[in-house]
Scaffold this motif. Structure first.
Motif, PDB file in Angstrom:
ATOM      1  N   UNK A  41       0.894  -1.336   0.000  1.00 30.70           N
ATOM      2  CA  UNK A  41       0.010   0.151  -0.128  1.00 30.70           C
ATOM      3  C   UNK A  41       0.944   1.136  -0.069  1.00 30.70           C
ATOM      4  N   UNK A  42       1.789   1.365   0.826  1.00 27.95           N
ATOM      5  CA  UNK A  42       2.918   2.439   0.759  1.00 27.95           C
ATOM      6  C   UNK A  42       3.542   2.579  -0.316  1.00 27.95           C
ATOM      7  N   UNK A  43       3.995   1.658  -0.886  1.00 33.33           N
ATOM      8  CA  UNK A  43       4.771   1.523  -2.295  1.00 33.33           C
ATOM      9  C   UNK A  43       3.943   2.275  -3.356  1.00 33.33           C
ATOM     10  N   UNK A  44       2.646   2.135  -3.384  1.00 30.96           N
ATOM     11  CA  UNK A  44       2.000   2.856  -4.425  1.00 30.96           C
ATOM     12  C   UNK A  44       1.717   4.250  -4.059  1.00 30.96           C
ATOM     13  N   UNK A  45       1.518   4.388  -2.839  1.00 33.23           N
ATOM     14  CA  UNK A  45       1.357   5.761  -2.372  1.00 33.23           C
ATOM     15  C   UNK A  45       2.703   6.931  -2.518  1.00 33.23           C
ATOM     16  N   UNK A  46       3.776   6.156  -2.200  1.00 28.53           N
ATOM     17  CA  UNK A  46       4.863   7.014  -2.227  1.00 28.53           C
ATOM     18  C   UNK A  46       5.349   7.201  -3.469  1.00 28.53           C
ATOM     19  N   UNK A  53       0.523   0.859 -12.886  1.00 31.50           N
ATOM     20  CA  UNK A  53       1.101   1.890 -13.601  1.00 31.50           C
ATOM     21  C   UNK A  53       2.434   2.145 -13.660  1.00 31.50           C
ATOM     22  N   UNK A  54       3.146   2.440 -14.686  1.00 30.19           N
ATOM     23  CA  UNK A  54       4.466   2.741 -14.694  1.00 30.19           C
ATOM     24  C   UNK A  54       4.743   3.956 -14.008  1.00 30.19           C
ATOM     25  N   UNK A  55       5.846   3.779 -13.090  1.00 25.21           N
ATOM     26  CA  UNK A  55       6.256   4.804 -12.254  1.00 25.21           C
ATOM     27  C   UNK A  55       6.974   5.798 -13.009  1.00 25.21           C
ATOM     28  N   UNK A  56       7.636   5.539 -14.245  1.00 21.71           N
ATOM     29  CA  UNK A  56       8.341   6.422 -15.105  1.00 21.71           C
ATOM     30  C   UNK A  56       7.466   7.107 -15.975  1.00 21.71           C
ATOM     31  N   UNK A  57       6.714   6.639 -16.725  1.00 18.41           N
ATOM     32  CA  UNK A  57       5.894   7.305 -18.011  1.00 18.41           C
ATOM     33  C   UNK A  57       4.458   7.366 -17.676  1.00 18.41           C
ATOM     34  N   UNK A  58       3.720   6.586 -16.408  1.00 19.57           N
ATOM     35  CA  UNK A  58       2.558   6.436 -16.301  1.00 19.57           C
ATOM     36  C   UNK A  58       1.528   5.654 -17.046  1.00 19.57           C
ATOM     37  N   UNK A  59       2.187   4.980 -18.110  1.00 21.91           N
ATOM     38  CA  UNK A  59       1.565   4.067 -18.768  1.00 21.91           C
ATOM     39  C   UNK A  59       1.294   2.644 -18.197  1.00 21.91           C
ATOM     40  N   UNK A 126       9.103  16.588 -14.406  1.00 24.35           N
ATOM     41  CA  UNK A 126       9.775  16.942 -13.187  1.00 24.35           C
ATOM     42  C   UNK A 126       9.233  16.461 -12.004  1.00 24.35           C
ATOM     43  N   UNK A 127       7.812  16.134 -12.246  1.00 25.07           N
ATOM     44  CA  UNK A 127       7.082  16.084 -10.563  1.00 25.07           C
ATOM     45  C   UNK A 127       7.552  14.412 -10.482  1.00 25.07           C
ATOM     46  N   UNK A 128       7.474  13.677 -11.541  1.00 21.12           N
ATOM     47  CA  UNK A 128       7.791  12.334 -11.532  1.00 21.12           C
ATOM     48  C   UNK A 128       9.189  12.202 -11.250  1.00 21.12           C
ATOM     49  N   UNK A 129      10.008  12.777 -11.357  1.00 19.66           N
ATOM     50  CA  UNK A 129      11.460  13.018 -11.232  1.00 19.66           C
ATOM     51  C   UNK A 129      11.518  12.907  -9.531  1.00 19.66           C
ATOM     52  N   UNK A 130      10.899  13.891  -9.151  1.00 16.11           N
ATOM     53  CA  UNK A 130      10.991  14.437  -7.774  1.00 16.11           C
ATOM     54  C   UNK A 130      10.302  13.200  -6.732  1.00 16.11           C
ATOM     55  N   UNK A 131       9.138  12.703  -7.392  1.00 14.96           N
ATOM     56  CA  UNK A 131       8.663  11.507  -6.671  1.00 14.96           C
ATOM     57  C   UNK A 131       9.500  10.185  -6.650  1.00 14.96           C
ATOM     58  N   UNK A 132      10.118   9.940  -7.558  1.00  9.65           N
ATOM     59  CA  UNK A 132      10.966   8.665  -7.771  1.00  9.65           C
ATOM     60  C   UNK A 132      12.298   9.040  -6.759  1.00  9.65           C
TER      61      UNK A 132
END
Length: 195
Positions: A41-46, A53-59, A126-132
């Motif tokens: 659960x934390x994994x997807x939230x973080x 969903x792909x963490x990099x491109x959201x596909x 930029x948002x995805x970069x910061x989150x990851x």
């Protein structure tokens, strides 16, 4: 001279497999830790994504990417397979990243261009970069296998790895010798048939 209109498939050999086998030897001592329900659960939230969903491109994700590599130069890095060192990804992102460091790869011109083609804006990239990057900061320090195993077991591991690679080379040389004998026999038989 070979006729360029016909190409045989590349012939596999043991030397060509030494990297794969060396990596498998390293991964074979690398722990795989299954996550708890809370960690999932934390994994997807973080990562600020939905399941699948792909963490990099959201596909659509169809793979998991190790953020920190398990193997470098045929030796275990000390990073393990657990939820903290994985992100869901699509095969295109996994392939594009390869062994590259996330920070160097994600904002590279080639990758940004690729993400634009997938529909991500500069702000979303930029948002995805910061989150990851924030997610990556939670990865623990790599294990020190030599410290955990002690010098004797670690040195035996290194010796066995070296012997395995040497055995692959020796066996390939033997196979090359057999291949040459067989090929020459075929060529001789072919010439006899022409007479």
């Amino acid at each position: 001279m070979k006729d360029k209109r016909f190409k045989l498939p590349t012939k596999a050999n043991l030397k060509g497999r030494s990297s794969t086998i060396s990596n498998a030897f390293a991964i074979s001592i690398t722990p795989y830790i299954y996550p708890t329900s809370e960690e999932i659960t934390d994994f997807y939230d973080l990562l600020a994504i939905e399941e699948g969903q792909c963490a990099y491109c959201l596909g659509d994700a169809n793979a998991m990417d190790h953020i920190k590599p398990l193997v470098t130069d045929g030796l275990p890095t000390g990073y393990i397979t657990d939820i903290h060192n994985l992100v869901p990804c699509c095969s295109a992102c996994n392939s594009a990243k390869g062994k590259k460091d996330f920070s160097e790869w994600y904002l590279s011109k080639n990758n940004v261009d690729r993400l634009h083609k997938k529909g991500l804006s500069n702000d979303k990239i930029q948002e995805r970069f910061s989150v990851i990057k924030n997610y990556i900061s939670r990865i623990g320090v790599p294990l020190n296998y030599q410290e955990i195993l002690g010098d004797d077991l670690w040195n035996e591991y290194l010796s066995r790895r070296k012997n395995l690679i040497a055995a692959l080379r020796e066996n390939q040389e033997f196979c090359d010798k057999l291949d040459a004998i067989i090929t020459n026999k075929l060529k001789a038989s072919s010439k006899k048939g022409e007479n």
